[in-house]
Design an enzyme around this catalytic site. Sequence first.
Site, PDB file in Angstrom:
ATOM      1  N   ASP A 184     -13.165  -8.564  30.676  1.00 16.58           N
ATOM      2  CA  ASP A 184     -12.427  -7.402  30.185  1.00 16.58           C
ATOM      3  C   ASP A 184     -10.988  -7.733  29.800  1.00 16.58           C
ATOM      4  O   ASP A 184     -10.303  -8.463  30.495  1.00 16.58           O
ATOM      5  CB  ASP A 184     -12.406  -6.284  31.226  1.00 16.58           C
ATOM      6  CG  ASP A 184     -11.648  -5.075  30.705  1.00 16.58           C
ATOM      7  OD1 ASP A 184     -12.140  -4.441  29.767  1.00 16.58           O
ATOM      8  OD2 ASP A 184     -10.548  -4.800  31.218  1.00 16.58           O
ATOM      9  N   HIS A 219     -13.594   0.027  37.097  1.00 16.14           N
ATOM     10  CA  HIS A 219     -12.755  -0.644  36.096  1.00 16.14           C
ATOM     11  C   HIS A 219     -11.276  -0.420  36.434  1.00 16.14           C
ATOM     12  O   HIS A 219     -10.657   0.543  35.989  1.00 16.14           O
ATOM     13  CB  HIS A 219     -13.079  -0.092  34.706  1.00 16.14           C
ATOM     14  CG  HIS A 219     -12.545  -0.937  33.599  1.00 16.14           C
ATOM     15  ND1 HIS A 219     -13.202  -1.095  32.399  1.00 16.14           N
ATOM     16  CD2 HIS A 219     -11.416  -1.678  33.489  1.00 16.14           C
ATOM     17  CE1 HIS A 219     -12.505  -1.885  31.602  1.00 16.14           C
ATOM     18  NE2 HIS A 219     -11.409  -2.244  32.235  1.00 16.14           N
ATOM     19  N   ASN A 232      -8.862 -10.284  34.903  1.00 20.52           N
ATOM     20  CA  ASN A 232      -7.794 -10.860  34.073  1.00 20.52           C
ATOM     21  C   ASN A 232      -6.452 -10.945  34.803  1.00 20.52           C
ATOM     22  O   ASN A 232      -5.450 -10.411  34.371  1.00 20.52           O
ATOM     23  CB  ASN A 232      -7.651 -10.100  32.753  1.00 20.52           C
ATOM     24  CG  ASN A 232      -7.325  -8.624  32.955  1.00 20.52           C
ATOM     25  OD1 ASN A 232      -7.501  -8.088  34.052  1.00 20.52           O
ATOM     26  ND2 ASN A 232      -6.861  -7.982  31.909  1.00 20.52           N
ATOM     27  N   ASP A 242     -10.036   2.326  33.919  1.00 15.22           N
ATOM     28  CA  ASP A 242      -9.308   1.273  33.201  1.00 15.22           C
ATOM     29  C   ASP A 242      -7.819   1.363  33.523  1.00 15.22           C
ATOM     30  O   ASP A 242      -6.963   1.159  32.666  1.00 15.22           O
ATOM     31  CB  ASP A 242      -9.555   1.343  31.687  1.00 15.22           C
ATOM     32  CG  ASP A 242      -9.150   0.047  30.986  1.00 15.22           C
ATOM     33  OD1 ASP A 242      -8.754  -0.923  31.679  1.00 15.22           O
ATOM     34  OD2 ASP A 242      -9.226   0.000  29.751  1.00 15.22           O
ATOM     35  N   HIS A 257      -7.362  -2.403  37.102  1.00 11.40           N
ATOM     36  CA  HIS A 257      -6.554  -3.626  37.015  1.00 11.40           C
ATOM     37  C   HIS A 257      -5.512  -3.577  38.127  1.00 11.40           C
ATOM     38  O   HIS A 257      -4.659  -2.699  38.140  1.00 11.40           O
ATOM     39  CB  HIS A 257      -5.875  -3.746  35.643  1.00 11.40           C
ATOM     40  CG  HIS A 257      -6.848  -3.926  34.517  1.00 11.40           C
ATOM     41  ND1 HIS A 257      -7.359  -5.153  34.164  1.00 11.40           N
ATOM     42  CD2 HIS A 257      -7.421  -3.028  33.677  1.00 11.40           C
ATOM     43  CE1 HIS A 257      -8.200  -5.004  33.138  1.00 11.40           C
ATOM     44  NE2 HIS A 257      -8.257  -3.723  32.835  1.00 11.40           N
ATOM     45  N   LEU A 258      -5.626  -4.525  39.054  1.00 12.77           N
ATOM     46  CA  LEU A 258      -4.689  -4.536  40.191  1.00 12.77           C
ATOM     47  C   LEU A 258      -3.565  -5.541  39.999  1.00 12.77           C
ATOM     48  O   LEU A 258      -2.606  -5.537  40.763  1.00 12.77           O
ATOM     49  CB  LEU A 258      -5.439  -4.829  41.494  1.00 12.77           C
ATOM     50  CG  LEU A 258      -6.378  -3.718  41.970  1.00 12.77           C
ATOM     51  CD1 LEU A 258      -7.040  -4.096  43.288  1.00 12.77           C
ATOM     52  CD2 LEU A 258      -5.635  -2.400  42.121  1.00 12.77           C
ATOM     53  N   ARG A 259      -3.702  -6.423  39.009  1.00 11.65           N
ATOM     54  CA  ARG A 259      -2.615  -7.322  38.582  1.00 11.65           C
ATOM     55  C   ARG A 259      -2.258  -8.409  39.581  1.00 11.65           C
ATOM     56  O   ARG A 259      -1.380  -9.221  39.302  1.00 11.65           O
ATOM     57  CB  ARG A 259      -1.341  -6.530  38.249  1.00 11.65           C
ATOM     58  CG  ARG A 259      -1.520  -5.446  37.194  1.00 11.65           C
ATOM     59  CD  ARG A 259      -1.940  -6.006  35.864  1.00 11.65           C
ATOM     60  NE  ARG A 259      -1.932  -4.999  34.808  1.00 11.65           N
ATOM     61  CZ  ARG A 259      -2.782  -4.964  33.797  1.00 11.65           C
ATOM     62  NH1 ARG A 259      -3.737  -5.897  33.698  1.00 11.65           N
ATOM     63  NH2 ARG A 259      -2.691  -4.033  32.876  1.00 11.65           N
TER      64      ARG A 259
END
Lengths: 316, 179, 430
Positions: free
Chosen positions: C149, C55, C89, C302, C57-59
């Site tokens: 997510d 989980h 996302n 996360d 987030h690499l953006r």
Amino acid sequence: MKHLISAADLSLDEILSILDTAEEMSVVNDRDVKKLPTLRGKTVVNLFFEDSTRTRISFEVAAKRLSADVINFSAKGSSVSKGESLKDTAQTLEAMGAQALIVRHHASGAAHNLANSGWISSHIINAGDGKHEHPTQALLDAFTMRKRIHGSHSRGKSLDGLKVLIVGDVLHSRVARSNLLLLRSLGAEVRLAAPATLLPANPNFLGASYYLGLDDAIDEFHPDVVMMLRVQLERMSASFFPTAREYSRGWGLSAERLARLSENAIVMHPGPMNRGLEISSEAADSAQSTVLEQVANGISVRMSVLYHLMSGETRE
Amino acid sequence: MSTRTVLSSEDIDRAITRIAHQIIEANHGTSNLVLLGIPTRGVVLANRIARAIANNYPDFDPSNSVGRLDITMYRDDLDRKPTRAVTETELPAKGITDQTLVLVDDVLFSGRTIRAALDALTEYGRPRAVKLAVLIDRGHRELPIRADFVGKNLPSSRDERINVQLTESDAENQVVIES
Amino acid sequence: MNYQLVLKNTNLGDGTTVDIAIEQETIVAIDTGLSGEVEIECRGLIALPGFVDLHTHLREPGFEASETVLTGSRAAAKGGYTAIHPMANTNPVADTAGVVEQVKALGDAAGYVDVFPIGAVTVDLGGVQLAELGAMADSKAKVRVFSDDGKCVSDPLMMRRALEYVKKFDGVIAQHAQDPRLTEGAQMNEGQVSAQLGLTGWPGVAEESIIARDVMLAETLDSRIHICHLSTARSVEIVRWAKQRGIRVTAEVTPHHLLLTDELARTYDPVYKVNPPLRTEADVLALREALIDGTIDIIATDHAPHPAEAKECEWDAAAFGMVGLETAVSVAQLVLIDSGRSNWQRLAEVMSLNPAKIAADLGQGEAIKVGSTANLALVDPAVQREIVAVTESKSRNNPFAGMTLPGRVVHTIYRGRPTVLDGSIVEVAR
């Protein structure tokens, strides 16, 4: 005292000092010359991200009576509406020479952020932050209660043993939060009456006991003070209560309920009132109502707060 | 730190009696006379002086001639000291306009307190004349202000502390100098 | 003979001290007295299978000011990770084969960890139309984990369809359990603290009700469901009940939910604003217990980087999320090892073996034995370190900054190649 963010920040001595000084300010407000030189040369900014004409004017009058220069900054039509951050706005105003920011903001904690983030070094007075607190309202309410009870002998007095009932939208009310904290520091017993939907989810809110109906509260608690909170009609569309009529029937201060209060009981409302919803005209206009005194006392209390924050040696 | 008593209880009483006489003499009697004490000990002294006057002039009614004047909000050093509590201002019912007004304080030092008092007075009326009575004048004036009635001139150095103690607010009746 | 690379004198977590020899991408010998052309001294360090984050987030694409695949990969390597699963996302959302292949390619180019993209469940995370899950599964990114997510797949029919549809390629839906109506405008855990702070509450039941629904859907359909970031004691109870019934559910917990509580919101510092929110001490203790007893399968970070301006503002206006790649193992050590409640084997399971198994990652999450892929994290458990906000991540929204936490990743070996040596990134030759 550098900032006023929460009623919880004030010790009993500090509260009494603010209220006692406000007594003297109310004398000044009764004079022909309603002006003191105390804050001459200082600049106070009313930084209002939310409309509240009466609170803004109250602070403006208070600051001007202490000879401060007052700048009103409304978020509407300013760079804020173009997306400027709270930090940039505050830093800009301080760069223009503001020594104190009186902040009204729709976000809980906004005043706390300005006071604690290190963005600026001005004094911060919380004039209402979201659903959090409105400490000067609580101070003026306490001042009003004290004045009603002790008259010209109010100086130095606490509110020991006073029974205060706060009625209405406690969940969304910064007035309720600040009053609960401040009145408790002053020795009052505070209870709540509201529909369960308008109480915080944990009903043991800050340790205050509560009633789900106003009738029970009046009959069992026998309050000395009944403080009605303003009901926002948009709560109805969000199903916090079914209709205005049902709210009024369950939690409005009707003439009949007014008659059941003890004859010395005080009826308070922070304004603006929804007559016929949370308060009847009979209650609002009765001799027991302090609504207009609250407005007048607001100026004295805010003068006292400005004095306490802005005078005194500056310590870092 | 050394402490030295410069005025005993009896010295203070004599000084107050003398000041009372001087005030009456300067005012040609007790008519239109108002004494305003500056908190805290100026108020005590104003009451003592008023009693001393009343002892000799029964027509003088202290209850309508003595008051207190809080000058906190008029000070020019609010940024230099911790926040001061504001106390009551009480004027005699007859007011101060056209009265001969005597400001009373315990110690005259820089003169700044008296300057603030003169500013505060303008908000309450227009006295015929304003005089100043102090128990101690210790010098070191920073403003062109002088006392009309002085209990004792006490040349002092700036770092000494003059401590006026009156039984109405303190344990003793004396003036001590601490250095 | 001399091996290509030998890790000298490393502790396997069970008290045994060995040398580990690596050729190419593979562990070829575990013994004492091995020698290599390159030797890395590992005395006092615990060797663990390289960590796998399910989980992250690499953006990238879309929010490169917060993080990129490259900077996120470096932060991951620094934290002992050898594989990460970036969430969908991004902008554009990873809801097509094209986007997931692009992210995978960026990961390969960065070269610090395996980047296994997670695909969106619904188009544009909109909750309305199923994304092309099959195309993403068949793409070069070989997506097996799907998640909206940041948003919950709240429509029960949509969830049912997704759970059924991924069975063809043994995929799993990772649910962000949050009933949207119960959390409108929500800012923090609903409770005493939110009541006092006047911040809109995020009630635990908004998470629990979705989990209850979804485990029952999974049971009905005999599908696999993975629950992201459990945050409440009752969520733990529901998962425990579901596992007892044999429902194919797995669950994750974040490091911050294992360590921090909603009391921190009293600072109004948005660095503590996260979704789901920090809960109470009782919740933290229940989550720790569940991690120890196996109810919760994995720790997932996360890791949610945000630019300074998204956190330097009033709480309501701030973004949700905190970074965590470089501190996760410290929290794991605190909860499992330093507490005296569990062991390094369990830490390896929750940080590496289990997440790789859930995501069906090839070459990841393998026990340290001859023939396994040489993905390793070497941790010094004796160190106490003060966490600083400035790290390999582009963002500084680090809620642990200023705290002292145990343990530090000293070396990371990714497919036979050191990506971190002595706590410093080894620059990849380009």
